[in-house]
Write a protein that holds these residues in place. Sequence first.
Motif, mmCIF file in Angstrom:
data_model
loop_
_atom_site.group_PDB
_atom_site.id
_atom_site.type_symbol
_atom_site.label_atom_id
_atom_site.label_comp_id
_atom_site.label_asym_id
_atom_site.label_seq_id
_atom_site.Cartn_x
_atom_site.Cartn_y
_atom_site.Cartn_z
ATOM 1 N N ARG A 208 -51.981 67.007 12.717
ATOM 2 C CA ARG A 208 -52.250 67.856 11.558
ATOM 3 C C ARG A 208 -53.118 67.111 10.559
ATOM 4 O O ARG A 208 -53.306 65.900 10.652
ATOM 5 C CB ARG A 208 -50.938 68.289 10.882
ATOM 6 N N TYR A 209 -53.630 67.853 9.574
ATOM 7 C CA TYR A 209 -54.321 67.263 8.440
ATOM 8 C C TYR A 209 -53.287 66.779 7.439
ATOM 9 O O TYR A 209 -52.237 67.393 7.282
ATOM 10 C CB TYR A 209 -55.227 68.307 7.780
ATOM 11 N N GLY A 210 -53.559 65.680 6.753
ATOM 12 C CA GLY A 210 -52.607 65.206 5.750
ATOM 13 C C GLY A 210 -53.023 63.886 5.142
ATOM 14 O O GLY A 210 -54.185 63.480 5.203
ATOM 15 N N ASN A 211 -52.028 63.218 4.549
ATOM 16 C CA ASN A 211 -52.261 61.968 3.832
ATOM 17 C C ASN A 211 -51.748 60.776 4.620
ATOM 18 O O ASN A 211 -50.643 60.814 5.178
ATOM 19 C CB ASN A 211 -51.555 61.995 2.464
ATOM 20 N N ILE A 212 -52.557 59.729 4.637
ATOM 21 C CA ILE A 212 -52.160 58.438 5.194
ATOM 22 C C ILE A 212 -52.339 57.408 4.090
ATOM 23 O O ILE A 212 -53.398 57.336 3.467
ATOM 24 C CB ILE A 212 -53.010 58.065 6.428
ATOM 25 N N VAL A 213 -51.302 56.626 3.855
ATOM 26 C CA VAL A 213 -51.383 55.565 2.858
ATOM 27 C C VAL A 213 -51.739 54.269 3.577
ATOM 28 O O VAL A 213 -51.060 53.855 4.524
ATOM 29 C CB VAL A 213 -50.042 55.416 2.100
ATOM 30 N N ILE A 214 -52.822 53.644 3.144
ATOM 31 C CA ILE A 214 -53.301 52.398 3.743
ATOM 32 C C ILE A 214 -53.271 51.313 2.673
ATOM 33 O O ILE A 214 -53.704 51.543 1.539
ATOM 34 C CB ILE A 214 -54.728 52.553 4.295
ATOM 35 N N ALA A 215 -52.770 50.140 3.027
ATOM 36 C CA ALA A 215 -52.644 49.048 2.058
ATOM 37 C C ALA A 215 -53.270 47.777 2.594
ATOM 38 O O ALA A 215 -53.340 47.560 3.810
ATOM 39 C CB ALA A 215 -51.171 48.808 1.718
ATOM 40 N N GLY A 216 -53.722 46.929 1.670
ATOM 41 C CA GLY A 216 -54.278 45.636 2.028
ATOM 42 C C GLY A 216 -53.825 44.580 1.051
ATOM 43 O O GLY A 216 -53.599 44.864 -0.132
ATOM 44 N N SER A 217 -53.684 43.350 1.544
ATOM 45 C CA SER A 217 -53.254 42.239 0.696
ATOM 46 C C SER A 217 -53.604 40.926 1.376
ATOM 47 O O SER A 217 -53.855 40.878 2.586
ATOM 48 C CB SER A 217 -51.737 42.308 0.447
ATOM 49 N N ALA A 218 -53.593 39.867 0.588
ATOM 50 C CA ALA A 218 -53.792 38.535 1.150
ATOM 51 C C ALA A 218 -52.521 38.007 1.802
ATOM 52 O O ALA A 218 -52.557 36.986 2.487
ATOM 53 C CB ALA A 218 -54.249 37.569 0.052
ATOM 54 N N ARG A 219 -51.412 38.692 1.597
ATOM 55 C CA ARG A 219 -50.137 38.261 2.174
ATOM 56 C C ARG A 219 -49.532 39.398 2.991
ATOM 57 O O ARG A 219 -49.927 40.558 2.840
ATOM 58 C CB ARG A 219 -49.170 37.849 1.068
ATOM 59 N N PRO A 220 -48.594 39.093 3.888
ATOM 60 C CA PRO A 220 -48.004 40.148 4.722
ATOM 61 C C PRO A 220 -47.374 41.249 3.880
ATOM 62 O O PRO A 220 -46.759 40.990 2.843
ATOM 63 C CB PRO A 220 -46.946 39.393 5.531
ATOM 64 N N ILE A 221 -47.505 42.482 4.321
ATOM 65 C CA ILE A 221 -46.945 43.638 3.623
ATOM 66 C C ILE A 221 -46.333 44.596 4.640
ATOM 67 O O ILE A 221 -46.723 44.601 5.808
ATOM 68 C CB ILE A 221 -48.004 44.384 2.779
ATOM 69 N N GLY A 222 -45.371 45.351 4.194
ATOM 70 C CA GLY A 222 -44.774 46.383 5.026
ATOM 71 C C GLY A 222 -43.781 45.883 6.061
ATOM 72 O O GLY A 222 -43.415 46.637 6.974
ATOM 73 N N GLU A 223 -43.308 44.643 5.947
ATOM 74 C CA GLU A 223 -42.469 44.058 6.988
ATOM 75 C C GLU A 223 -40.979 44.094 6.676
ATOM 76 O O GLU A 223 -40.164 43.696 7.496
ATOM 77 C CB GLU A 223 -42.901 42.608 7.238
ATOM 78 N N SER A 224 -40.619 44.565 5.501
ATOM 79 C CA SER A 224 -39.210 44.561 5.109
ATOM 80 C C SER A 224 -38.417 45.601 5.892
ATOM 81 O O SER A 224 -38.787 46.782 5.920
ATOM 82 C CB SER A 224 -39.087 44.863 3.606
ATOM 83 N N PRO A 225 -37.294 45.209 6.527
ATOM 84 C CA PRO A 225 -36.441 46.193 7.211
ATOM 85 C C PRO A 225 -35.935 47.274 6.264
ATOM 86 O O PRO A 225 -35.784 48.436 6.664
ATOM 87 C CB PRO A 225 -35.286 45.334 7.746
ATOM 88 N N ALA A 226 -35.698 46.900 4.999
ATOM 89 C CA ALA A 226 -35.235 47.885 4.019
ATOM 90 C C ALA A 226 -36.307 48.938 3.765
ATOM 91 O O ALA A 226 -36.003 50.130 3.615
ATOM 92 C CB ALA A 226 -34.861 47.192 2.711
ATOM 93 N N LEU A 227 -37.561 48.523 3.729
ATOM 94 C CA LEU A 227 -38.666 49.464 3.542
ATOM 95 C C LEU A 227 -38.733 50.435 4.715
ATOM 96 O O LEU A 227 -38.837 51.659 4.525
ATOM 97 C CB LEU A 227 -39.987 48.712 3.409
ATOM 98 N N VAL A 228 -38.669 49.908 5.922
ATOM 99 C CA VAL A 228 -38.715 50.742 7.122
ATOM 100 C C VAL A 228 -37.586 51.762 7.107
ATOM 101 O O VAL A 228 -37.781 52.957 7.365
ATOM 102 C CB VAL A 228 -38.643 49.868 8.387
ATOM 103 N N ARG A 229 -36.389 51.310 6.757
ATOM 104 C CA ARG A 229 -35.218 52.188 6.728
ATOM 105 C C ARG A 229 -35.369 53.274 5.658
ATOM 106 O O ARG A 229 -35.122 54.453 5.915
ATOM 107 C CB ARG A 229 -33.963 51.362 6.457
ATOM 108 N N ASP A 230 -35.798 52.876 4.462
ATOM 109 C CA ASP A 230 -35.926 53.831 3.364
ATOM 110 C C ASP A 230 -36.949 54.920 3.679
ATOM 111 O O ASP A 230 -36.743 56.098 3.379
ATOM 112 C CB ASP A 230 -36.333 53.104 2.076
ATOM 113 N N LEU A 231 -38.069 54.526 4.277
ATOM 114 C CA LEU A 231 -39.107 55.499 4.571
ATOM 115 C C LEU A 231 -38.688 56.470 5.682
ATOM 116 O O LEU A 231 -39.032 57.644 5.650
ATOM 117 C CB LEU A 231 -40.402 54.789 4.937
#
Length: 268
Positions: A208-231
Amino acid sequence: MYPIDTGTCELIRDSLSDDGWIVKINGVESSHIDVDDPARLDFEYMRWTARLVEEAFEGRARLRVLHLGGGVCTLARHVAAVRPDARQLVVEIDGRLAELAREWFDLPRAPALRIRVGDARAVTESLTESSRDVVVRDVFAGAVTPRALTTVEFTRHVGRVLGDDGLYVVNCGDTRDLRGARREAATIGSVFAHTAIVADPAMLKGRRYGNIVIAGSARPIGESPALVRDLLQGAVPAHVWTDARVREFVGTSAPLTDAELEPGELLG
């Protein structure tokens, strides 16, 4: 319906909420705001963005946040509510829309929240090096982001403005072929050492058409198990792709450069 500099703005009562309002810009839903609860975010992509910021800066006081594309400042209002010490700058090209947002909603005043009317790229290029912790890009002309805000050259300016551990988050609207998201991810990945993507599974599978959130950083991001669970537990469950998966998704897609823009596109 109100005339604004770039067309029209429509303010509509949310039938599912006593104090919620939907804002349409030129007929397209742009924002949702809850008058009595500034921390509430109704749009999923905004919740995903806020959660990425929470993960990256848990325990950090007084974040410096740059919002490119203000709308009625829904996300900035949220940040001010959950992080009262934050210092935020919202860049909005439509001066009349910015005035209406101040009139309609209880927005924090400077220095907590400043609104600067101007072109997002020009303002970003003018800012001091390492002067922001977070840059959020949520700029649309109709259904697409101006290409001047999606190039390698612009993204390098964002990297310059961010501190060493800064976070860049963009709202990418795309079609089912995901061609735009792949180029955006390739561009961000060419500037930042680490990337992440958040989206619902149907969008990531090109259904489908929609929104994708893309992030960038000099350090690792998106790796927290709590983040994965919450989303995954959200109203619209979302997946998180960390850097290796993002780069696999990019495949052979090339970063976009200023050289590919048409004359006149450099204003973003």
